[in-house]
Motif scaffolding. Structure first.
Motif, short mmCIF file in Angstrom:
data_model
loop_
_atom_site.label_atom_id
_atom_site.label_comp_id
_atom_site.label_asym_id
_atom_site.label_seq_id
_atom_site.Cartn_x
_atom_site.Cartn_y
_atom_site.Cartn_z
N GLY A 44 0.45 -1.56 -0.02
CA GLY A 44 0.03 0.00 0.39
C GLY A 44 0.39 1.12 -0.21
N TRP A 45 2.13 1.22 0.15
CA TRP A 45 2.74 2.28 -0.06
C TRP A 45 3.67 2.76 -1.80
N LEU A 46 3.33 4.06 -2.07
CA LEU A 46 3.36 4.96 -2.79
C LEU A 46 4.92 5.29 -2.34
N LEU A 47 6.18 4.55 -3.29
CA LEU A 47 8.00 5.45 -3.01
C LEU A 47 8.49 6.55 -3.61
N ARG A 48 9.17 6.71 -3.24
CA ARG A 48 9.86 7.62 -4.04
C ARG A 48 10.88 6.54 -5.08
N PRO A 49 10.35 6.94 -6.07
CA PRO A 49 12.79 5.79 -6.77
C PRO A 49 13.75 6.69 -6.24
N ILE A 50 14.70 5.04 -6.74
CA ILE A 50 15.76 5.52 -5.90
C ILE A 50 16.34 5.43 -7.17
N LEU A 51 17.00 5.95 -7.92
CA LEU A 51 17.84 5.95 -9.15
C LEU A 51 19.25 5.71 -8.22
N ILE A 52 20.00 6.93 -7.50
CA ILE A 52 21.10 7.46 -6.52
C ILE A 52 21.00 6.35 -5.56
N THR A 53 22.08 5.43 -5.19
CA THR A 53 22.17 5.17 -3.98
C THR A 53 22.19 6.08 -2.93
N SER A 54 23.74 6.59 -3.22
CA SER A 54 24.73 7.20 -2.51
C SER A 54 25.76 8.16 -3.46
N THR A 55 26.77 9.28 -2.63
CA THR A 55 27.77 9.87 -3.35
C THR A 55 28.27 10.12 -2.68
N GLN A 56 29.30 10.18 -3.56
CA GLN A 56 30.66 10.74 -2.71
C GLN A 56 31.27 11.57 -2.74
N GLU A 57 30.81 13.33 -2.39
CA GLU A 57 31.51 14.66 -3.33
C GLU A 57 33.14 14.77 -2.93
N PRO A 58 34.31 14.88 -3.78
CA PRO A 58 35.18 15.81 -4.01
C PRO A 58 36.12 15.66 -2.50
N ASP A 59 35.42 16.64 -2.17
CA ASP A 59 35.48 17.35 -0.55
C ASP A 59 35.25 16.20 0.31
N GLY A 60 34.89 14.77 -0.07
CA GLY A 60 34.64 13.49 1.32
C GLY A 60 33.35 13.49 1.41
N THR A 61 32.43 14.44 1.66
CA THR A 61 30.92 14.35 1.72
C THR A 61 30.60 13.25 1.75
N TYR A 62 29.68 12.23 2.19
CA TYR A 62 29.34 11.08 1.63
C TYR A 62 27.52 10.95 2.13
N THR A 63 26.53 10.55 1.03
CA THR A 63 25.20 10.60 1.39
C THR A 63 24.89 9.97 0.69
N ARG A 64 24.26 9.17 1.39
CA ARG A 64 23.27 7.60 1.68
C ARG A 64 21.73 7.76 1.03
N THR A 65 20.83 7.40 -0.12
CA THR A 65 20.15 7.95 -0.01
C THR A 65 18.92 6.51 0.56
N GLN A 66 17.59 7.75 1.30
CA GLN A 66 16.90 6.01 2.16
C GLN A 66 15.61 6.36 1.69
N PRO A 67 14.93 4.85 1.71
CA PRO A 67 13.71 4.58 0.79
C PRO A 67 12.91 5.79 1.75
N VAL A 68 12.02 7.07 0.76
CA VAL A 68 10.68 7.50 1.23
C VAL A 68 9.34 7.22 0.66
N ARG A 69 9.03 7.34 1.72
CA ARG A 69 7.51 6.79 2.26
C ARG A 69 6.74 7.51 1.63
N VAL A 70 6.04 8.45 0.10
CA VAL A 70 5.36 9.36 -0.53
C VAL A 70 4.16 9.40 0.26
N ARG A 71 3.03 8.38 0.49
CA ARG A 71 1.83 8.51 0.54
C ARG A 71 1.63 6.55 1.36
N ARG A 72 0.37 6.51 1.89
CA ARG A 72 0.03 4.99 1.69
C ARG A 72 -1.20 5.92 1.10
N VAL A 73 -1.61 4.40 0.18
CA VAL A 73 -2.75 4.23 -1.39
C VAL A 73 -3.36 3.74 -0.84
#
Length: 615
Positions: free
Chosen positions: A334-363
């Protein structure tokens, strides 16, 4: 003489080369991105004033595979399309600079009186795209298009429990190593940038709406008006004439008349709200360039036949990605999720970001999702989706066949012009993978979605089943997903990791399941069916016992350089939960080997394909 010899080697006009040499400029660029074999021959000529400057060039070793996702760079290595363009700043890095001093003998050294800026290497962007799934999708799509003499097509593959996009393909495609060789149109990721009328694959929206409002009984018989239903000034037809069908049969046989009649049990506002809740008429939020909203007219613009038309997927336009995410809500309770195409990024300065699943709404409520999954299984096994059947695996799906709009004269194109599609997931009880196949304008005697797109779906899924590792469920079970709440003799496997043997046995007994204990120990460290798996009442669950380590902690094993399947088996046997990026051999893990963590900790694994040496 110099102009002639350069022109001959470079394959360009001698006059053009001569004009550049005679321009009087101090630095002249004759040609760029010349093949090494050519530059070697020119270098051997020792032409006066001619210098070879070597530069880097982006190479795409997989060729056209995932080209419309990755995009490409221009001659200056600047992103020109796709992820290359969107993440140009992350991928490019930053050049350094320093002031140099030169002495009388021509030697140079850094000048310490001026600041020096060190260069930063380019960062890293990790995609959810699985190279095996992407290649399979593109190969089978191309085969399906050729077999049906179609003009194009799209495939989207996702993990419906997380929203990860494992493959997103469209045809025709292009080679990012030589982007100028084909039409610019081929560089578009059509599953995100183009819309189409979905036809009967949209009927899950209509059925969700009436299920949520308790407006139907699956065994209720509906009069089908002998195959011709007059609505306002139009006639809606069924492809196969029936006097009446039950609601259940109407879904399996994809009756337009039955679906339209169900939609009229709601107000326009109610139906429009459900379509919006599913994400239609708005962007999914995928991290990509050029996403469109689709077309969902508001009720004040509807005609007398609009509600019945939209109920069967005509008069509304969607992207392939929107529809795949909508089906994901049926698959994940029953959950509409936001699509994940990018799972993580690491910037040139070393900053690391990981994408987490996002529930948009229950449909929809889980109970409605379970009913829809049943109906979709029946649509495959007893209805229009028979060509998607895979022996030994329960498949849930829905076919779609939609007339193509006439962009010039309005209305729909005359003659045989259709969009044929199939969307489904498997295993139906606890879906791991979801795929949408869309074939544009198939020719010949076959144009129904079940006949054209169904076989493509089946071939893709058959290959995925022996290629991709299954993942652990990322979301915890909802309060609505009480294992004892299911009917028809089936239950959801509970999570009994870290339970004592007695506690685990009681929990399984409450669910109508039997317990099989393996090994000796105080707690359950592994279970053969992970939480959320669909089981039959009376089935057995094998529980592996082990001992506490430091009051409920475990040591993470070394998994790098291990085959991914072996690494997954080792983690689950120790009571740790794997989260996977990629396929092949494990190249990175987090936490690292030797880290002491609580039982049940998720260990992130990054795997890459095994590269074979060639001569």
């Amino acid at each position: 003489m110099t102009a002639q010899r350069l022109a001959d080697e470079l394959g360009i006009s001698e006059r053009a080369v001569a004009a550049k040499l005679e321009s009087g400029a101090s630095l002249i660029r004759i040609a760029r991105q010349v093949l090494p074999s050519t530059t070697n021959r020119i270098e051997a000529m020792n032409l006066p004033g001619v210098e070879i400057v070597r530069q880097t060039k982006r190479s795409y070793p997989y060729g056209s595979t995932a080209s419309q996702v990755l995009g490409h760079v221009n001659v200056d290595n600047v992103g020109n399309a796709g992820i290359e363009k969107l993440y140009q700043k992350t991928l490019a890095g930053h050049p350094g600079q320093a002031v140099m001093q030169m002495d009388a003998r021509g030697s140079s050294r850094f000048d310490p009186d001026y600041p020096r800026e060190e260069p930063l290497h380019g960062g890293r962007v990790t995609l959810a795209i699985d190279i095996d799934a992407q290649a399979i999708a593109e190969e089978e799509l191309a085969v399906g298009i050729a077999a049906n003499e179609a003009t194009g097509g799209m495939v989207v593959i996702t993990r419906p429990q997380t929203g990860e996009v494992l493959a997103i393909a469209s045809w025709p495609d292009y080679d990012p190593n030589n982007p100028s060789e084909g039409p610019v149109e081929n560089q578009k990721n059509r599953a995100i940038t183009d819309v189409y009328e979905p036809g009967s694959t949209f009927k899950i929206v209509t059925f969700t709406a009436v299920l949520e409002r308790d407006l139907i009984n699956l065994d209720e018989m509906i009069d089908l008006e002998e195959g011709r239903w007059h609505v306002a000034d139009r006639i809606i037809r069924d492809s196969h004439r029936n006097d009446s069908l039950s609601v259940r049969q109407g879904f399996a046989k994809s009756s337009n008349i039955l679906t339209g009649k169900l939609a009229e049990r709601m107000s326009k506002s109610e139906f429009y709200t459900v379509m919006r809740d599913f994400g239609f008429g708005q962007k999914t939020g995928i991290d990509f360039i050029g996403e469109v909203r689709g077309i969902l007219p508001t009720p004040r613009h509807w005609s007398g036949v609009s509600q019945a038309n939209m109920a069967m997927g005509q008069g509304v336009a969607v992207t392939a990605l929107q529809l795949a995410m909508a089906y994901g809500a049926v698959a994940n309770n029953g959950w509409l999720l936001r699509p994940i195409l990018i799972t993580s990024t690491q910037e040139p300065d070393g900053t690391y970001t990981r994408t987490q699943p996002v529930r948009v709404r229950r449909v929809m409520m889980p109970s409605s999702a379970r009913i829809l999954r049943k109906l979709m299984v029946e649509a495959v096994e007893d209805g229009t989706g028979g060509n998607a059947i895979i022996a030994g695996v329960s498949v849930a799906g829905k076919t779609g066949t939609a007339q193509k709009p006439d962009p010039i004269n309005g209305g729909y194109m005359s003659g045989q012009h259709f969009v044929s599609s199939f969307c489904g997931f498997l295993p139906a009880e606890n879906p791991e993978w979801l795929a949408l196949v869309v074939i544009d304008d198939p020719q010949g005697d076959r144009y129904y979605g079940g006949s054209v797109a169904g076989p493509v779906f089946r071939k893709i899924m058959q290959r995925l089943l022996v290629t991709l590792p299954q993942s652990e469920q990322m979301f915890a079970l909802d309060e609505y997903d009480d294992p004892r709440a299911l009917s028809d003799g089936r239950v959801l496997a509970p999570n009994v990791l870290a339970f004592s043997p007695d506690e685990a046995g009681e929990k399984l007994d409450d669910c109508g399941l039997k317990t099989e204990l393996v090994g000796v120990g105080d707690i359950v460290i592994a279970q053969n069916h992970h939480a959320g798996s669909m089981l039959n009442v009376g089935d057995s669950m094998e529980l592996t016992l082990g001992a506490y380590v430091d009051s409920g902690t475990l040591t993470v094993p070394e998994l790098r350089q291990k085959n991914l399947r072996l690494a997954l088996a080792e983690l689950t046997s120790r009571g740790l939960l794997p989260a996977v990026e990629g396929a092949g051999v494990v190249v990175r893990q987090d936490p690292s080997a030797g880290t002491v963590v609580p039982m049940g900790t998720r260990v992130n694994l990054i795997a890459e394909p095994i590269l074979e040496a060639t001569q």
